[in-house]
Design a protein around this motif. Sequence first.
Motif, PDB file in Angstrom:
ATOM      1  N   LEU A 200       0.841  -1.197   0.000  1.00  0.00           N
ATOM      2  CA  LEU A 200       0.000   0.000   0.000  1.00  0.00           C
ATOM      3  C   LEU A 200       0.876   1.247   0.000  1.00  0.00           C
ATOM      4  O   LEU A 200       2.029   1.213   0.445  1.00  0.00           O
ATOM      5  CB  LEU A 200      -0.904   0.004   1.240  1.00  0.00           C
ATOM      6  CG  LEU A 200      -1.758  -1.254   1.453  1.00  0.00           C
ATOM      7  CD1 LEU A 200      -2.446  -1.214   2.808  1.00  0.00           C
ATOM      8  CD2 LEU A 200      -2.774  -1.417   0.328  1.00  0.00           C
TER       9      LEU A 200
ATOM     10  N   GLN B 173     -10.023  -3.710   4.613  1.00  0.00           N
ATOM     11  CA  GLN B 173      -8.856  -4.268   3.942  1.00  0.00           C
ATOM     12  C   GLN B 173      -8.278  -5.429   4.764  1.00  0.00           C
ATOM     13  O   GLN B 173      -7.887  -6.474   4.228  1.00  0.00           O
ATOM     14  CB  GLN B 173      -7.791  -3.185   3.763  1.00  0.00           C
ATOM     15  CG  GLN B 173      -6.464  -3.660   3.215  1.00  0.00           C
ATOM     16  CD  GLN B 173      -6.479  -3.916   1.729  1.00  0.00           C
ATOM     17  OE1 GLN B 173      -7.156  -3.217   0.978  1.00  0.00           O
ATOM     18  NE2 GLN B 173      -5.756  -4.925   1.285  1.00  0.00           N
TER      19      GLN B 173
ATOM     20  N   ASN C 254      -7.371  -0.325   6.270  1.00  0.00           N
ATOM     21  CA  ASN C 254      -8.527  -0.109   7.131  1.00  0.00           C
ATOM     22  C   ASN C 254      -9.141  -1.456   7.530  1.00  0.00           C
ATOM     23  O   ASN C 254      -8.709  -2.508   7.046  1.00  0.00           O
ATOM     24  CB  ASN C 254      -9.551   0.799   6.430  1.00  0.00           C
ATOM     25  CG  ASN C 254      -9.981   0.242   5.088  1.00  0.00           C
ATOM     26  OD1 ASN C 254     -10.025  -0.968   4.886  1.00  0.00           O
ATOM     27  ND2 ASN C 254     -10.277   1.119   4.141  1.00  0.00           N
TER      28      ASN C 254
ATOM     29  N   GLU D 211      -2.758   4.158   6.270  1.00  0.00           N
ATOM     30  CA  GLU D 211      -4.181   4.323   6.576  1.00  0.00           C
ATOM     31  C   GLU D 211      -5.088   3.621   5.557  1.00  0.00           C
ATOM     32  O   GLU D 211      -6.284   3.475   5.792  1.00  0.00           O
ATOM     33  CB  GLU D 211      -4.527   5.809   6.704  1.00  0.00           C
ATOM     34  CG  GLU D 211      -3.906   6.441   7.948  1.00  0.00           C
ATOM     35  CD  GLU D 211      -4.512   7.787   8.305  1.00  0.00           C
ATOM     36  OE1 GLU D 211      -5.319   8.306   7.514  1.00  0.00           O
ATOM     37  OE2 GLU D 211      -4.180   8.312   9.383  1.00  0.00           O
ATOM     38  N   GLN D 212      -4.499   3.169   4.447  1.00  0.00           N
ATOM     39  CA  GLN D 212      -5.269   2.356   3.493  1.00  0.00           C
ATOM     40  C   GLN D 212      -5.562   0.964   4.075  1.00  0.00           C
ATOM     41  O   GLN D 212      -6.457   0.265   3.605  1.00  0.00           O
ATOM     42  CB  GLN D 212      -4.509   2.210   2.170  1.00  0.00           C
ATOM     43  CG  GLN D 212      -4.388   3.516   1.402  1.00  0.00           C
ATOM     44  CD  GLN D 212      -3.486   3.397   0.194  1.00  0.00           C
ATOM     45  OE1 GLN D 212      -2.755   2.422   0.041  1.00  0.00           O
ATOM     46  NE2 GLN D 212      -3.514   4.400  -0.670  1.00  0.00           N
TER      47      GLN D 212
ATOM     48  N   ASN E 213       0.066   4.072   1.611  1.00  0.00           N
ATOM     49  CA  ASN E 213      -0.033   4.733   2.916  1.00  0.00           C
ATOM     50  C   ASN E 213      -0.687   3.768   3.897  1.00  0.00           C
ATOM     51  O   ASN E 213      -1.607   3.039   3.545  1.00  0.00           O
ATOM     52  CB  ASN E 213      -0.851   6.026   2.834  1.00  0.00           C
ATOM     53  CG  ASN E 213      -1.025   6.689   4.194  1.00  0.00           C
ATOM     54  OD1 ASN E 213      -2.018   6.451   4.875  1.00  0.00           O
ATOM     55  ND2 ASN E 213      -0.069   7.493   4.612  1.00  0.00           N
TER      56      ASN E 213
END
Length: 260
Positions: free
Chosen positions: A243, A253, A250, A247-248, A245
Amino acid sequence: MTKKAIAIFDIDGVVRDVGGSYRRALADTVEYFTNNAYRPTSLEIDQLKSEGIWNNDWEASQELIYRYFAAQGKSREQLQLDYNTIVAFFQSRYRGPDPENWTGYICDEPLLLQPSYLEQLTQAGIAWGFFSGATSGSANYVLQKRLGLQSPVLIAMEDAPGKPDPTGLFAAVTKLEKGLEESVVIYVGDTVADMYTVTKAREIQPHRTWIGVGILPPHVQETAQRRDAYAQSLIDAGAAVVLSNVEQLNPEQIQSLFQG
């Protein structure tokens, strides 16, 4: 039944951008101890770290100094570099000259996640903590002082052998599982060594599901070619997904990684 998840995060390149701090201090250190003859580029630092055993930036600095002089025909025995002197110089740049009142590069590190992201994981029932090769002082500076976290689970440099040894990862999991022995563990990191750590954890504790998630640190995202090459190196080292970042990653995910 939904499986429980434990997410353990590396810090450098995942929680904070160290391109202008740790990596800059590393380059400063190599330049100083090669008498201003050689300053490694960002790509050269990545190439060293892609070997998977140079997670410690003090050791990486020393290794690049040795390799520079080896190219000049000098043996390691001839040089007799003093590791503690190298560490002290590095720290004077990274933390600053005053060990009590930090004014160095660490003060300007951009954050790559917000506390609200971690709260989102908590709300979804996902336990989280940190396993980092950074010193506990440096790690707590960003976790407690910058992010405002209260006593987060942290295994730092002083607490366990360096990656890719998974001892520190196991220690973080033990602190978090609280009866969740069947939980899936996700380790989130930005280097080949981080992904190797997951592979070794799987070999030692095969009864548990271990998933490596690669994060692209900001410095490799400046060109598509470098980004793609770095992502491939993480996948080759065992990342299930890469990824741009943290924060992707989540809760949705994370759930999809279980089912993948």
